[in-house]
Design an enzyme around this catalytic site. Structure first.
Site, PDB file in Angstrom:
ATOM      1  N   TYR A  62      27.637  55.826  -4.291  1.00 30.89           N
ATOM      2  CA  TYR A  62      27.923  54.477  -4.800  1.00 30.89           C
ATOM      3  C   TYR A  62      27.088  54.200  -6.055  1.00 30.89           C
ATOM      4  O   TYR A  62      27.631  53.869  -7.107  1.00 30.89           O
ATOM      5  CB  TYR A  62      27.604  53.472  -3.702  1.00 30.89           C
ATOM      6  CG  TYR A  62      27.902  52.035  -4.036  1.00 30.89           C
ATOM      7  CD1 TYR A  62      29.206  51.562  -4.096  1.00 30.89           C
ATOM      8  CD2 TYR A  62      26.862  51.122  -4.256  1.00 30.89           C
ATOM      9  CE1 TYR A  62      29.475  50.218  -4.368  1.00 30.89           C
ATOM     10  CE2 TYR A  62      27.126  49.787  -4.522  1.00 30.89           C
ATOM     11  CZ  TYR A  62      28.437  49.337  -4.576  1.00 30.89           C
ATOM     12  OH  TYR A  62      28.692  48.007  -4.838  1.00 30.89           O
ATOM     13  N   SER A 119      36.320  49.272  -5.110  1.00 32.64           N
ATOM     14  CA  SER A 119      35.308  50.201  -4.578  1.00 32.64           C
ATOM     15  C   SER A 119      34.805  49.619  -3.266  1.00 32.64           C
ATOM     16  O   SER A 119      34.542  48.414  -3.201  1.00 32.64           O
ATOM     17  CB  SER A 119      34.107  50.327  -5.528  1.00 32.64           C
ATOM     18  OG  SER A 119      33.038  50.994  -4.863  1.00 32.64           O
TER      19      SER A 119
HETATM   20  P1  NAD Z   1      35.253  44.902  -0.594  1.00 32.97           P
HETATM   21  O1  NAD Z   1      35.077  46.194   0.098  1.00 32.97           O
HETATM   22  O2  NAD Z   1      35.562  43.699   0.225  1.00 32.97           O
HETATM   23  O3  NAD Z   1      36.380  45.013  -1.713  1.00 32.97           O
HETATM   24  C1  NAD Z   1      36.667  46.204  -2.393  1.00 32.97           C
HETATM   25  C2  NAD Z   1      38.179  46.309  -2.541  1.00 32.97           C
HETATM   26  O4  NAD Z   1      38.479  47.524  -3.254  1.00 32.97           O
HETATM   27  C3  NAD Z   1      38.902  46.402  -1.193  1.00 32.97           C
HETATM   28  O5  NAD Z   1      39.980  45.520  -1.160  1.00 32.97           O
HETATM   29  C4  NAD Z   1      39.348  47.859  -1.126  1.00 32.97           C
HETATM   30  O6  NAD Z   1      40.496  48.056  -0.338  1.00 32.97           O
HETATM   31  C5  NAD Z   1      39.561  48.174  -2.592  1.00 32.97           C
HETATM   32  N1  NAD Z   1      39.484  49.605  -2.899  1.00 32.97           N
HETATM   33  C6  NAD Z   1      38.507  50.483  -2.560  1.00 32.97           C
HETATM   34  N2  NAD Z   1      38.784  51.715  -3.031  1.00 32.97           N
HETATM   35  C7  NAD Z   1      39.975  51.609  -3.685  1.00 32.97           C
HETATM   36  C8  NAD Z   1      40.797  52.537  -4.379  1.00 32.97           C
HETATM   37  N3  NAD Z   1      40.434  53.835  -4.514  1.00 32.97           N
HETATM   38  N4  NAD Z   1      41.942  52.084  -4.947  1.00 32.97           N
HETATM   39  C9  NAD Z   1      42.321  50.792  -4.804  1.00 32.97           C
HETATM   40  N5  NAD Z   1      41.591  49.867  -4.149  1.00 32.97           N
HETATM   41  C10 NAD Z   1      40.419  50.272  -3.589  1.00 32.97           C
HETATM   42  O7  NAD Z   1      33.932  44.675  -1.440  1.00 32.97           O
HETATM   43  P2  NAD Z   1      33.441  43.397  -2.267  1.00 32.97           P
HETATM   44  O8  NAD Z   1      32.178  42.938  -1.696  1.00 32.97           O
HETATM   45  O9  NAD Z   1      34.554  42.437  -2.435  1.00 32.97           O
HETATM   46  O10 NAD Z   1      33.101  44.068  -3.669  1.00 32.97           O
HETATM   47  C11 NAD Z   1      33.995  44.009  -4.763  1.00 32.97           C
HETATM   48  C12 NAD Z   1      33.394  44.743  -5.949  1.00 32.97           C
HETATM   49  O11 NAD Z   1      32.156  44.130  -6.339  1.00 32.97           O
HETATM   50  C13 NAD Z   1      33.074  46.207  -5.660  1.00 32.97           C
HETATM   51  O12 NAD Z   1      33.380  46.972  -6.804  1.00 32.97           O
HETATM   52  C14 NAD Z   1      31.585  46.206  -5.424  1.00 32.97           C
HETATM   53  O13 NAD Z   1      31.008  47.436  -5.762  1.00 32.97           O
HETATM   54  C15 NAD Z   1      31.126  45.084  -6.349  1.00 32.97           C
HETATM   55  N6  NAD Z   1      29.871  44.509  -5.841  1.00 32.97           N
HETATM   56  C16 NAD Z   1      29.897  43.660  -4.765  1.00 32.97           C
HETATM   57  C17 NAD Z   1      28.700  43.159  -4.282  1.00 32.97           C
HETATM   58  C18 NAD Z   1      28.663  42.209  -3.111  1.00 32.97           C
HETATM   59  O14 NAD Z   1      27.563  41.850  -2.680  1.00 32.97           O
HETATM   60  N7  NAD Z   1      29.777  41.746  -2.584  1.00 32.97           N
HETATM   61  C19 NAD Z   1      27.483  43.517  -4.888  1.00 32.97           C
HETATM   62  C20 NAD Z   1      27.507  44.399  -5.946  1.00 32.97           C
HETATM   63  C21 NAD Z   1      28.710  44.879  -6.441  1.00 32.97           C
END
Ligand code: NAD
Ligand code: UDP
Length: 337
Positions: free
Chosen positions: A155, A85
């Site tokens: 989201y 996501s």
């Molecule tokens: P990010 O955007 O770097 O990584 C998300 C990954 O998901 C990317 O590689 C993207 O290409 C892939 N992706 C998106 N839509 C897709 C789809 N339809 N099919 C296949 N792949 C898809 O974000 P992140 O910070 O690494 O976050 C990773 C997860 O952790 C997410 O689900 C995010 O909601 C959750 N999260 C992260 C944080 C944070 O602070 N980093 C906080 C809360 C939740």
């Protein structure tokens, strides 16, 4: 927990979203533990350079694909992590319908996949399920205050619906774990990610103004990525699935102005602070109550902002080709870095 040295039974693990910021660190930690790792990613916000270091492991395989589409695996999966996501507000708001459907349809497909393989499932949920919270710090029993019509809803509500799907599957017998992740930062964030830590560091390193939204009085609690990855693995490998979602984050809370001042002090060049309008529905305060993670997983973060920020600054300096004096802390130990 030392995630690098702890050896577990060799498993086949799918990481959806594994080419992203958190996902690539998770894949690396799992490979270091000796597991077979399959990364499924559409590269929407993920990057090939994030997975380049993983390609040196012969147990790593990359599958390019969208989690909303059917996908099959010949090998039996033991674990499924769903991190797919977009996570930064500008990126998830760029195509809100895609974001919502990735979280709802994509999570539904991956849950079905886990069920068909008899695999354990972990959902990367978010502190955004609490919205703009009325209680502080936020514990897992707080149902949240989310706008279901605002620009963050794609989201926040997508993640809430995904949690609902997870617990429906859990009641039907699937082993499901849900992590509510609070703001996490570290190396491998995109320079154009748009979240606050990467924005401030890249702005200061490029000699641009640091953009504070609103007056900078809103707070966030920042978790270094290695701590989060340790928490995700601890949650996945806990002998019993907790009955509720589990908060994972660092309870040290900062105003956004304090963060900007830390970045100013860290990066020479005297970047100015400028104030821009606060985005709609921007939560005012955010701090995790992590009592449950401490009690059930024996997990707590180890890297404070004053150690993680220089580490991240050094990484961004290399990424954007900027010079940074040696103030940028000694490297974190393998277990932490
Ligand atoms: P990010 O955007 O770097 O990584 C998300 C990954 O998901 C990317 O590689 C993207 O290409 C892939 N992706 C998106 N839509 C897709 C789809 N339809 N099919 C296949 N792949 C898809 O974000 P992140 O910070 O690494 O976050 C990773 C997860 O952790 C997410 O689900 C995010 O909601 C959750 N999260 C992260 C944080 C944070 O602070 N980093 C906080 C809360 C939740
Ligand atoms: N923010 C800011 N300047 C920026 C980017 C973000 O002041 O250049 C603020 C934003 O308004 C929010 C906080 O920093 O109050 C954290 O924003 P981020 O997008 O990192 O995460 P989230 O709002 O999803 O917690």
């Amino acid at each position: 927990m030392n995630i690098r040295s702890e050896r577990l039974e060799k498993r086949t693990i799918l990481v959806a979203g594994g080419a992203g910021f958190v996902g690539s660190h998770l894949c690396e930690a799992l490979l270091e533990q000796g597991h077979r790792v399959i990364c499924l990613d559409s590269f929407l916000t993920g990057r090939e350079e994030n997975i380049l270091p993983l390609c040196t492991y012969h147990d790593f395989r990359m599958v390019r694909g969208d989690v909303r589409a059917p996908v099959g695996f010949r090998e039996r999966l033991d674990r499924v992590y769903n991190l797919a996501s977009p996570a930064s507000p500008p990126h998830y708001q760029a195509d809100p319908i895609h974001t919502m459907l990735t979280n709802v349809e994509g999570t539904a497909r991956l849950l079905d996949l886990a069920r068909d393989h008899g695999a354990r499932f972990l959902q990367a949920s978010t502190s955004e399920v609490y919205g703009d919270p009325e209680i502080h710090p936020q514990n897992e029993d707080y149902p949240g205050r989310v706008s279901c019509t605002g620009p963050r809803a794609c989201y926040d509500e997508g993640k809430r619906a995904a949690e609902a799907l997870c617990f429906d599957h859990a009641r039907a017998g699937l082993d499901v774990r849900v992590a509510r992740i609070f703001n996490t930062y570290g190396p491998r964030m995109r320079p154009d990610d748009g979240r606050v830590v990467s924005n401030f560091l890249v702005q200061a390193l490029s000699g641009r103004d640091i953009t504070i939204y609103g007056k900078g009085r809103q707070t966030r609690s920042f978790c270094y990525v290695s701590d989060l990855v340790a928490g995700l693995i601890a949650l996945m490998e806990a002998p019993r699935a907790p009955k509720t979602a589990i908060n994972l984050g660092n309870p040290e809370e900062f105003t956004i102005l304090e963060l900007a001042l830390q970045v100013q002090a860290l990066v020479p060049g005297g970047a100015r602070l400028v104030f821009r309008p606060l985005p709609v529905d921007d939560p005012k305060r955010r701090r995790p109550d992590i009592s449950r993670a401490r009690e059930l997983l024996g997990w707590a973060p180890r890297v404070s902002l004053d150690r993680g920020l220089p580490q991240t600054a050094a990484w961004f300096a290399a990424a954007v080709g900027a010079a940074l004096p040696p103030r940028a802390a000694a490297p974190l130990s393998r277990a932490q870095g």
